[in-house]
Design a protein around this motif. Structure first.
Motif: not given
Length: 624
Positions: A50-55, A60-65, A89-96, A98-99
């Protein structure tokens, strides 16, 4: 005047209660176990699929859930577009990272594994130091694992059994990844590395502890092919080599914004390189130390040689090497030579080796060598082979005698191997010969070649470079099991080397009157040599160890009874006990005690003493 009936009054109360309930706080907390909260905060695609809470937060911030649930490919494309925009930002890099890994797992599309590895790299090694993640950030270690796993999966062969390291072009969801790999990286000492197996995904059996050096890169185990055949001391020919593959990308965020990403695939042998420079940081490489050892021993031919090596002593000459190492000779490190016992092999040291080689205090100061021999042969003959192998190794690796560490070797022998070990540190003079003969060897009426062999076997001088020995479960005065009729029967089935047979026959037939033993019943071989009361064994037991050498005994005793009356199932305590050792440690164990944690701890203690005694005095040890 309007009068409210009792029924109406009741209905009003119900409506009021419902209204009050609807007005309850829309945001609040519910008390649950701390374990539940920890699980929610720490889960990720690698641990829980499952995706982490960070991802999830980024989605959620980009309305993509919802979009990621229904159309993950499009959601990832949208997230990638935002990351490479002005506000990314780097948060998007991590999400990309993991997802993309999650999508690859669900679809099996290799392109998304490679995408995951690339974005994990961009998160871990940004182009500006201010964007570097904190090592305390949960995402930091997850990103390392994502990179390692995704790189492994993205470069796997079609059947998944190997990781393919080569130059080439790989498809990405948004373009192509062009990889450069220099083929000369496959060469290691005089070997070529090939067949790279992904050891991180294997379960290990047969070893109590599993060690891993956390870092970056895909941990692999490589096969080795000699560039030319050679004999003598060398890295064990069939040993797997621990390596790490690293895909390096310059300016990753900038490259990922386009449709073509270029990277260099690098290969590092973990025995030589433990870290690499990436940007301004020295980064450790991920290494699976236990897995590669277990893989090396998996279906290894050494297990089959345990039996054949006992019965077919004449096959000794077919061994490519009797003395082998785990890695190339390392100047400045003390050799530790392991000598196995009867019907055994170097594989029986695996548990001890696994613990010692993963102890930094040990592995930076010692190198591990292993002696293999045919255990049915006469003990003095095998001991001669051990001495020869050690002398030849020194001449091979240090012909000019420049490395003082080689002059302070440690030899550790188990069971029969302990008897061979003792014969590296004693001066027997004519004790062994006189135990079986009344006539001096030079006066024997036998061929000169027989005399030469017997002289080398029976007249022993200590090796000057062996400075410490460890006897483990050693039958200095014999084994009661060897005296059993079944063992004697098996001992008689051993096929001895031709030169040994001819030499013994010459003595028994031509000089039988000079012998102290009955030539009609005298038998030659390891089993008979370890039978209590054997004259040569008794003579060896009475021979003192060279005073320059420090000796230690590790004696297993079964059960919890009196030590002096105990045994390990093969050797009695009274046989294993000798005077004059620096230490004697009794272990509650059976005869095969090499894997016992207490035995390993005692060997560790002895090696650390050895290092303290000689480092900084005669040997410049590595203290980094």
């Amino acid at each position: 005047m309007y009068v409210i009936t009792r029924w109406q009054h009741g209905m009003l109360l119900v409506c009021l209660a419902a209204h009050l309930a609807a007005c309850a706080s829309p945001v609040g907390v519910t008390r649950v176990s701390a374990d539940v909260v920890h699980e929610e905060l720490s889960r990720n695609v690698l641990s829980a699929e499952q995706p982490s809470e960070a991802s999830r937060n980024v989605l959620g911030q980009h309305n993509l859930l919802d979009k990621f649930e229904d159309e993950p490919h499009d959601a990832l494309a949208a997230l990638r577009q935002f990351y490479h925009g002005e506000q990314g930002e780097q948060r998007e890099a991590f999400a990309l990272a993991e997802l993309s890994f999650l999508h690859a797992e669900e679809t099996g599309k290799r392109s998304f594994y490679l995408t995951s590895a690339l974005y994990a790299y961009a998160f871990l090694f940004p182009e500006t130091a201010t964007e570097s993640p904190s090592p305390y950030d949960r995402r930091f270690r997850v990103a390392c694992d994502l990179y390692n796993r995704a790189l492994t999966e993205g470069l796997k062969s079609a059947d998944g059994s190997e990781v393919e390291l080569r130059s080439g072009t790989h498809d990405l969801p948004f373009g192509q990844l062009v990889v450069e790999f220099r083929e000369e990286q496959r060469q290691w000492i005089d070997r070529r590395l090939e067949h790279f197996a992904p050891v991180a995904e294997w379960q290990v059996r047969g070893l109590r502890n599993r060690y891993r050096m956390a870092g970056i890169g895909a941990p692999l185990a490589a096969g080795q092919v000699p560039l030319k055949e050679r004999a003598g001391f060398q890295v064990a020919p069939r040993l797997k080599v621990p390596v790490t593959a690293l895909l390096r990308v310059t300016n990753p965020k900038r490259q990922l914004a386009g449709d073509r990403v270029e990277g260099s695939l690098e290969l590092y042998v973990a025995l030589d390189t433990r870290s690499v420079q990436i940007g301004e940081n020295r980064v450790p490489l991920e290494v699976e130390t236990t897995s590669y050892l277990a893989y090396s021993l998996h279906e290894s031919p050494i297990w089959g040689r345990e039996v054949t090596g006992f019965f077919h002593g004449e096959d000794s000459t077919s061994l490519r090497t009797q003395l082998a190492s785990l890695e190339p000779y390392r100047q400045g490190r003390f050799p530790v030579v392991f000598v196995h016992g009867t019907a055994s092999s170097p594989g029986r040291w695996a548990e001890m080796l696994n613990d010692l080689m993963n102890d930094r205090r040990i592995n930076r100061r010692f190198q591990f060598w292993f002696f293999t021999y045919d255990t049915g042969n006469p003990i003095p003959y095998s001991a001669m082979q051990l001495r020869d192998a050690l002398e030849q190794a020194l001449q091979q690796v240090d012909p000019e005698n420049r490395d003082p560490a080689l002059q302070h070797q440690v030899v550790i022998g188990h069971s029969q191997g302990g008897l061979l070990t003792k014969m590296t540190v004693v001066e027997t003079q004519d004790r062994l010969w006189n135990s079986v003969s009344r006539k001096p060897l030079e006066d024997m009426d036998i061929p000169q070649e027989d005399k030469d062999l017997l002289r080398r076997v029976m007249f022993v001088e200590p090796l000057p470079f062996v400075r410490r020995v460890v006897f483990i479960a050693t039958p200095h005065r014999g084994s009661f099991v060897a005296a059993h009729w079944a063992a004697q029967k098996l001992g008689g089935m051993v096929r001895l080397p031709g030169k040994v047979v001819h030499g013994v026959e010459d003595v028994l037939t031509k000089e039988k009157e000079a012998l102290k033993v009955d030539p009609e019943t005298y038998k030659v071989g390891a089993v008979f040599g370890m039978t209590p009361g054997h004259p040569a064994l008794e003579a060896l037991a009475e021979t003192p160890i060279d005073p320059r050498v420090t000796a230690h005994s590790i004696i297993p005793v079964k059960g919890d009874g009196a030590i002096e009356k105990g045994d390990d199932g093969v050797v009695k305590y009274k046989s294993a006990h000798i005077e004059g050792v620096a230490s004697e440690q009794v272990i509650r164990s059976t005869h095969s005690t090499q894997a016992n944690p207490d035995t390993i701890e005692e060997v560790r203690r002895i090696l650390l003493i050895h290092a303290r005694e000689w480092c900084g005095k005669e040997v410049a040890c590595d203290d980094r």
